[in-house]
Design a protein around this motif. Structure first.
Motif, short mmCIF file in Angstrom:
data_model
loop_
_atom_site.label_atom_id
_atom_site.label_comp_id
_atom_site.label_asym_id
_atom_site.label_seq_id
_atom_site.Cartn_x
_atom_site.Cartn_y
_atom_site.Cartn_z
N VAL A 195 0.83 -1.20 0.00
CA VAL A 195 0.00 0.00 0.00
C VAL A 195 0.87 1.25 0.00
O VAL A 195 0.56 2.24 -0.66
CB VAL A 195 -0.95 -0.01 1.21
CG1 VAL A 195 -1.73 1.30 1.32
CG2 VAL A 195 -1.91 -1.19 1.12
N ALA A 196 1.97 1.22 0.76
CA ALA A 196 2.92 2.35 0.80
C ALA A 196 4.31 1.76 0.91
O ALA A 196 4.57 0.94 1.80
CB ALA A 196 2.61 3.27 1.98
N ASP A 197 5.22 2.19 0.02
CA ASP A 197 6.57 1.60 0.03
C ASP A 197 7.56 2.38 0.88
O ASP A 197 8.72 1.99 1.00
CB ASP A 197 7.10 1.45 -1.39
CG ASP A 197 7.30 2.79 -2.11
OD1 ASP A 197 7.17 3.85 -1.47
OD2 ASP A 197 7.60 2.75 -3.33
N GLY A 198 7.11 3.49 1.50
CA GLY A 198 7.97 4.26 2.39
C GLY A 198 8.91 5.22 1.69
O GLY A 198 9.67 5.93 2.36
N SER A 199 8.85 5.29 0.37
CA SER A 199 9.79 6.15 -0.36
C SER A 199 9.55 7.64 -0.10
O SER A 199 10.43 8.46 -0.39
CB SER A 199 9.71 5.87 -1.86
OG SER A 199 8.39 6.08 -2.35
N ASP A 200 8.37 8.00 0.42
CA ASP A 200 8.09 9.40 0.73
C ASP A 200 8.56 9.80 2.12
O ASP A 200 8.31 10.92 2.58
CB ASP A 200 6.59 9.68 0.60
CG ASP A 200 5.74 8.84 1.56
OD1 ASP A 200 6.31 7.99 2.28
OD2 ASP A 200 4.51 9.04 1.58
N GLY A 201 9.25 8.89 2.82
CA GLY A 201 9.74 9.18 4.16
C GLY A 201 8.76 8.83 5.26
O GLY A 201 9.08 8.94 6.44
N GLY A 202 7.56 8.38 4.88
CA GLY A 202 6.55 8.01 5.86
C GLY A 202 6.57 6.52 6.15
O GLY A 202 7.53 5.81 5.81
N PRO A 203 5.51 6.01 6.78
CA PRO A 203 5.46 4.59 7.09
C PRO A 203 5.35 3.73 5.84
O PRO A 203 4.84 4.18 4.81
CB PRO A 203 4.21 4.47 7.96
CG PRO A 203 3.36 5.64 7.59
CD PRO A 203 4.32 6.74 7.26
N ALA A 204 5.83 2.51 5.93
CA ALA A 204 5.62 1.51 4.89
C ALA A 204 4.48 0.60 5.33
O ALA A 204 4.32 0.31 6.52
CB ALA A 204 6.90 0.70 4.67
N GLU A 205 3.68 0.14 4.36
CA GLU A 205 2.47 -0.60 4.70
C GLU A 205 2.22 -1.71 3.69
O GLU A 205 2.28 -1.49 2.48
CB GLU A 205 1.27 0.35 4.75
CG GLU A 205 -0.04 -0.30 5.11
CD GLU A 205 -1.17 0.71 5.27
OE1 GLU A 205 -2.33 0.29 5.38
OE2 GLU A 205 -0.87 1.94 5.29
N ILE A 206 1.93 -2.90 4.20
CA ILE A 206 1.57 -4.05 3.38
C ILE A 206 0.19 -4.52 3.80
O ILE A 206 -0.11 -4.65 5.00
CB ILE A 206 2.60 -5.19 3.52
CG1 ILE A 206 3.93 -4.76 2.91
CG2 ILE A 206 2.09 -6.47 2.86
CD1 ILE A 206 5.05 -5.76 3.13
N CYS A 207 -0.67 -4.78 2.82
CA CYS A 207 -2.05 -5.20 3.06
C CYS A 207 -2.24 -6.64 2.59
O CYS A 207 -1.72 -7.05 1.55
CB CYS A 207 -3.00 -4.27 2.31
SG CYS A 207 -4.70 -4.89 2.13
N THR A 208 -3.01 -7.41 3.37
CA THR A 208 -3.46 -8.73 2.95
C THR A 208 -4.98 -8.78 3.11
O THR A 208 -5.53 -8.18 4.03
CB THR A 208 -2.82 -9.85 3.79
OG1 THR A 208 -3.41 -9.87 5.10
CG2 THR A 208 -1.33 -9.63 3.93
#
Length: 309
Positions: free
Chosen positions: A128-141
């Protein structure tokens, strides 16, 4: 603990926030990332490691986590989407290139003792978010529910359990030693109809918290009569020595005494502030984002911790 409004039922689905903590420290600058594992050198590694190419790696400057892709697990679980590997970031070349120290067996979310069916014929695992923007990284299942304990299969039609799909998001902030595990059940007409489901972006803001508790959690009543009970199968495994406050490391003796005294831990679950485990050069812990954990099943090989409903 968010709740997503039901699409086709008068019953509201709920969600639980749990936190998995891995003890350790690092001097790296805060960061977080999520990516697909390309080759075995990208995996965490260790005595209990399950990650393979095609699975997903969630890491920051302090910890590394492996999330199974949409495939059957080779560990205790039967499906994908679980948190299968967990270790510290180790600034030592001896632990690089897939030679880490994962000692955790497996962790996966549960709703009413059911789990999401996530494999190559259905279900979703996505970044969902790979963290490249400096924020959290998120994986969804995400996937339709199915029983993990098959002896319960005949129970749900009798109690008119709703049809629902289960989504779990693993959210890792830069600099954090804990991953936030957020689970949502969406009540639907047909759990195998994935229309409008999946992992299309982060969860919306049209949610409300499913309550935790500092006192009691009526798991049986929630599961069979009034709602949904949320938690995790927390399978630390034989390499990890399980610990709980006021119980210590002797969970087998504690459960034996309860059984001898006629206690039913499904009707009166064990209430703890957190669950933890110690292993060689790494420790793990699980706690609810608010309130206590309520444990109806408690062994090193198979523990269920409920934190909301």
């Amino acid at each position: 603990m968010p709740i997503r409004p039901a699409r086709s039922s008068s019953r509201l689905p709920s969600a639980l926030l749990l936190v998995l903590v891995i003890a350790g420290c690092t001097d790296d600058l805060p960061r977080a990332s999520a990516r697909v594992v390309a080759e075995l050198d990208d995996t965490i590694g260790g005595p209990k490691a399950l990650l393979r190419p095609g699975d997903l790696l969630l890491e920051n400057d302090r910890i590394r986590l492996g999330i199974l892709g949409a495939r059957p697990s080779l560990g205790p679980h039967t499906s994908g989407g679980s948190l299968a590997d967990a270790d510290l970031q180790r600034n030592d070349d001896r632990y690089s290139h897939g030679h880490g120290n994962d000692r955790l067996a497996e962790l996966f979310s549960t709703v009413n003792m059911t789990v999401a069916r996530v494999h190559d014929e259905g279900g979703t695992v996505a970044i969902v978010a790979d963290g490249s923007d400096g924020g959290p990284a998120e994986i969804c299942t995400e996937g339709p529910y199915e029983s993990f304990i098959t002896m319960l299969d005949g129970l749900w039609p009798l109690v008119r359990s709703p049809e629902y799909r289960i989504r779990t998001d693993y959210i890792l902030e830069p600099g954090s030693a804990a991953v936030l595990i957020r689970t949502v059940a969406t009540v639907v007409e047909d759990r195998d109809d994935g229309t409008g489901s999946g992992c299309d972006g982060p969860l919306g803001t049209d949610v409300a918290e499913a309550p935790g508790s500092d006192d009691v959690m009526p798991i049986i009543e929630l599961a069979m009569e009034t709602g949904l009970a949320f938690g995790d199968f927390y399978l630390q495994g034989g390499d990890v020595d399980v610990f709980a406050p006021d119980i210590g490391f002797d969970e087998e003796g504690y459960v034996y005494d309860l059984t001898r005294d006629g206690a039913n831990t499904f009707q009166d679950p064990i209430a703890v502030d957190f669950l933890a485990g110690a292993s060689e050069d790494v420790s793990y812990g699980l706690m609810a984002a608010s309130g206590r954990l309520f444990v109806p099943m408690f062994t090193s090989s198979q523990t269920v911790a409920v934190g909301g409903g």
